[in-house]
Design a protein around this motif. Sequence first.
Motif, PDB file in Angstrom:
ATOM      1  N   PHE A  71     -18.287  22.161  22.076  1.00  0.00           N
ATOM      2  CA  PHE A  71     -18.950  22.698  20.886  1.00  0.00           C
ATOM      3  C   PHE A  71     -19.981  21.664  20.455  1.00  0.00           C
ATOM      4  O   PHE A  71     -19.618  20.522  20.152  1.00  0.00           O
ATOM      5  CB  PHE A  71     -17.905  22.908  19.790  1.00  0.00           C
ATOM      6  CG  PHE A  71     -18.436  23.361  18.449  1.00  0.00           C
ATOM      7  CD1 PHE A  71     -19.435  24.313  18.359  1.00  0.00           C
ATOM      8  CD2 PHE A  71     -17.913  22.847  17.278  1.00  0.00           C
ATOM      9  CE1 PHE A  71     -19.903  24.736  17.119  1.00  0.00           C
ATOM     10  CE2 PHE A  71     -18.364  23.256  16.037  1.00  0.00           C
ATOM     11  CZ  PHE A  71     -19.360  24.207  15.954  1.00  0.00           C
ATOM     12  N   HIS A  77     -31.165  20.152  15.131  1.00  0.00           N
ATOM     13  CA  HIS A  77     -30.834  21.426  14.489  1.00  0.00           C
ATOM     14  C   HIS A  77     -29.511  21.366  13.728  1.00  0.00           C
ATOM     15  O   HIS A  77     -28.982  22.406  13.324  1.00  0.00           O
ATOM     16  CB  HIS A  77     -30.786  22.546  15.524  1.00  0.00           C
ATOM     17  CG  HIS A  77     -32.128  22.885  16.092  1.00  0.00           C
ATOM     18  ND1 HIS A  77     -32.712  22.177  17.109  1.00  0.00           N
ATOM     19  CD2 HIS A  77     -33.022  23.843  15.745  1.00  0.00           C
ATOM     20  CE1 HIS A  77     -33.895  22.687  17.384  1.00  0.00           C
ATOM     21  NE2 HIS A  77     -34.123  23.696  16.570  1.00  0.00           N
ATOM     22  N   VAL A  82     -25.978  26.096  11.945  1.00  0.00           N
ATOM     23  CA  VAL A  82     -25.834  26.637  13.313  1.00  0.00           C
ATOM     24  C   VAL A  82     -24.373  26.529  13.770  1.00  0.00           C
ATOM     25  O   VAL A  82     -23.806  27.476  14.325  1.00  0.00           O
ATOM     26  CB  VAL A  82     -26.760  25.905  14.308  1.00  0.00           C
ATOM     27  CG1 VAL A  82     -26.572  26.445  15.717  1.00  0.00           C
ATOM     28  CG2 VAL A  82     -28.214  26.046  13.878  1.00  0.00           C
ATOM     29  N   GLU A 105      -9.741  19.677  20.989  1.00  0.00           N
ATOM     30  CA  GLU A 105      -9.520  18.234  20.996  1.00  0.00           C
ATOM     31  C   GLU A 105     -10.780  17.567  20.463  1.00  0.00           C
ATOM     32  O   GLU A 105     -11.888  18.045  20.705  1.00  0.00           O
ATOM     33  CB  GLU A 105      -9.269  17.709  22.424  1.00  0.00           C
ATOM     34  CG  GLU A 105      -7.990  18.224  23.061  1.00  0.00           C
ATOM     35  CD  GLU A 105      -8.151  19.625  23.631  1.00  0.00           C
ATOM     36  OE1 GLU A 105      -9.273  20.003  24.005  1.00  0.00           O
ATOM     37  OE2 GLU A 105      -7.140  20.359  23.688  1.00  0.00           O
TER      38      GLU A 105
HETATM   39  C1  LIG Z   1     -19.886  19.331  14.755  1.00  0.00           C
HETATM   40  C2  LIG Z   1     -21.247  20.057  14.858  1.00  0.00           C
HETATM   41  C3  LIG Z   1     -21.191  21.051  16.011  1.00  0.00           C
HETATM   42  C4  LIG Z   1     -21.532  20.788  13.516  1.00  0.00           C
HETATM   43  O1  LIG Z   1     -22.713  21.574  13.683  1.00  0.00           O
HETATM   44  P1  LIG Z   1     -23.782  21.796  12.502  1.00  0.00           P
HETATM   45  O2  LIG Z   1     -24.701  22.844  12.973  1.00  0.00           O
HETATM   46  O3  LIG Z   1     -24.360  20.480  12.089  1.00  0.00           O
HETATM   47  O4  LIG Z   1     -22.833  22.311  11.328  1.00  0.00           O
HETATM   48  P2  LIG Z   1     -23.296  23.197  10.071  1.00  0.00           P
HETATM   49  O5  LIG Z   1     -24.693  22.862   9.707  1.00  0.00           O
HETATM   50  O6  LIG Z   1     -22.976  24.610  10.350  1.00  0.00           O
HETATM   51  O7  LIG Z   1     -22.302  22.637   8.984  1.00  0.00           O
HETATM   52  C5  LIG Z   1     -21.277  23.430   8.413  1.00  0.00           C
HETATM   53  C6  LIG Z   1     -20.738  22.693   7.220  1.00  0.00           C
HETATM   54  O8  LIG Z   1     -20.260  21.393   7.583  1.00  0.00           O
HETATM   55  C7  LIG Z   1     -20.941  20.414   6.821  1.00  0.00           C
HETATM   56  N1  LIG Z   1     -21.318  19.304   7.688  1.00  0.00           N
HETATM   57  C8  LIG Z   1     -21.779  19.358   8.954  1.00  0.00           C
HETATM   58  N2  LIG Z   1     -22.059  18.111   9.396  1.00  0.00           N
HETATM   59  C9  LIG Z   1     -21.778  17.285   8.369  1.00  0.00           C
HETATM   60  C10 LIG Z   1     -21.877  15.880   8.172  1.00  0.00           C
HETATM   61  N3  LIG Z   1     -22.365  15.054   9.126  1.00  0.00           N
HETATM   62  N4  LIG Z   1     -21.510  15.362   6.983  1.00  0.00           N
HETATM   63  C11 LIG Z   1     -21.051  16.161   5.999  1.00  0.00           C
HETATM   64  N5  LIG Z   1     -20.934  17.493   6.116  1.00  0.00           N
HETATM   65  C12 LIG Z   1     -21.295  18.041   7.282  1.00  0.00           C
HETATM   66  C13 LIG Z   1     -22.201  21.060   6.314  1.00  0.00           C
HETATM   67  O9  LIG Z   1     -22.576  20.500   5.074  1.00  0.00           O
HETATM   68  C14 LIG Z   1     -21.824  22.496   6.195  1.00  0.00           C
HETATM   69  O10 LIG Z   1     -21.273  22.746   4.953  1.00  0.00           O
HETATM   70  P3  LIG Z   1     -21.851  23.971   4.071  1.00  0.00           P
HETATM   71  O11 LIG Z   1     -21.548  25.214   4.852  1.00  0.00           O
HETATM   72  O12 LIG Z   1     -21.100  23.882   2.793  1.00  0.00           O
HETATM   73  O13 LIG Z   1     -23.321  23.696   3.929  1.00  0.00           O
HETATM   74  C15 LIG Z   1     -22.403  19.039  15.077  1.00  0.00           C
HETATM   75  O14 LIG Z   1     -22.288  18.001  14.128  1.00  0.00           O
HETATM   76  C16 LIG Z   1     -22.469  18.438  16.478  1.00  0.00           C
HETATM   77  O15 LIG Z   1     -23.010  19.011  17.409  1.00  0.00           O
HETATM   78  N6  LIG Z   1     -21.920  17.222  16.621  1.00  0.00           N
HETATM   79  C17 LIG Z   1     -21.979  16.498  17.896  1.00  0.00           C
HETATM   80  C18 LIG Z   1     -21.090  17.119  18.927  1.00  0.00           C
HETATM   81  C19 LIG Z   1     -19.639  17.136  18.483  1.00  0.00           C
HETATM   82  O16 LIG Z   1     -19.162  16.163  17.921  1.00  0.00           O
HETATM   83  N7  LIG Z   1     -18.970  18.234  18.785  1.00  0.00           N
HETATM   84  C20 LIG Z   1     -17.555  18.379  18.519  1.00  0.00           C
HETATM   85  C21 LIG Z   1     -16.802  17.740  19.613  1.00  0.00           C
HETATM   86  S1  LIG Z   1     -15.074  18.069  19.471  1.00  0.00           S
END
Ligand SMILES: CC(C)(COP(=O)(O)OP(=O)(O)OC[C@H]1O[C@@H](n2cnc3c(N)ncnc32)[C@H](O)[C@@H]1OP(=O)(O)O)[C@@H](O)C(=O)NCCC(=O)NCCS
Length: 145
Positions: A71, A77, A82, A105
Amino acid sequence: MSLRGYRDSDMPFVAAIVAEALHEHYEPSLYGSLSAEWPQGFLIAADARDVPVGFLLGVNQVEREARVLMFAVDRNHRMQGVGALLMDAFLLRCRDRGYRRTTLEVRVSNATAIRFYTRYQYSVIDLLRAYYSDGENGYQMARDL
Ligand SMILES: CC(C)(COP(=O)(O)OP(=O)(O)OC[C@H]1O[C@@H](n2cnc3c(N)ncnc32)[C@H](O)[C@@H]1OP(=O)(O)O)[C@@H](O)C(=O)NCCC(=O)NCCS
């Protein structure tokens, strides 16, 4: 942003997101073969030019359970909803299939992802010692559907 299924032409984009966000490299053929097993479990978020900017790859290895295998959202972005779009759609598809729960995990150091999952009512069910190839521990998290 649109949500759609995985296509073979997405492979280089997905591989690039994986390399940058997850620091992993998988055999390119893995994506196509996992998509064939459960096409609705592999979700692509694409931009206006239909280029993938994020994805969620779910698999079904345990009866009536889905596992989030990968994921990630492209760095440029993130924090734009997203990830939420992908997770919301994924949970719906799991329920459509009659699954009881989803698992995943995550690295213990990945506070951003753990916070995201916690907001989605996932909770830690196990500590996986030296789960990652560099020796880092993982948490297994689960969410009932
Ligand atoms: C985890 C991940 C997929 C989240 O994707 P994203 O598109 O940034 O998430 P969203 O924008 O949909 O965030 C959803 C909610 O989480 C919160 N959130 C996301 N990242 C955050 C951060 N770094 N700090 C605080 N809150 C966060 C957002 O504020 C949002 O809350 P809201 O709906 O109240 O506005 C992204 O951070 C990512 O790709 N990380 C690197 C890969 C990874 O770690 N994957 C998981 C491996 S197990």
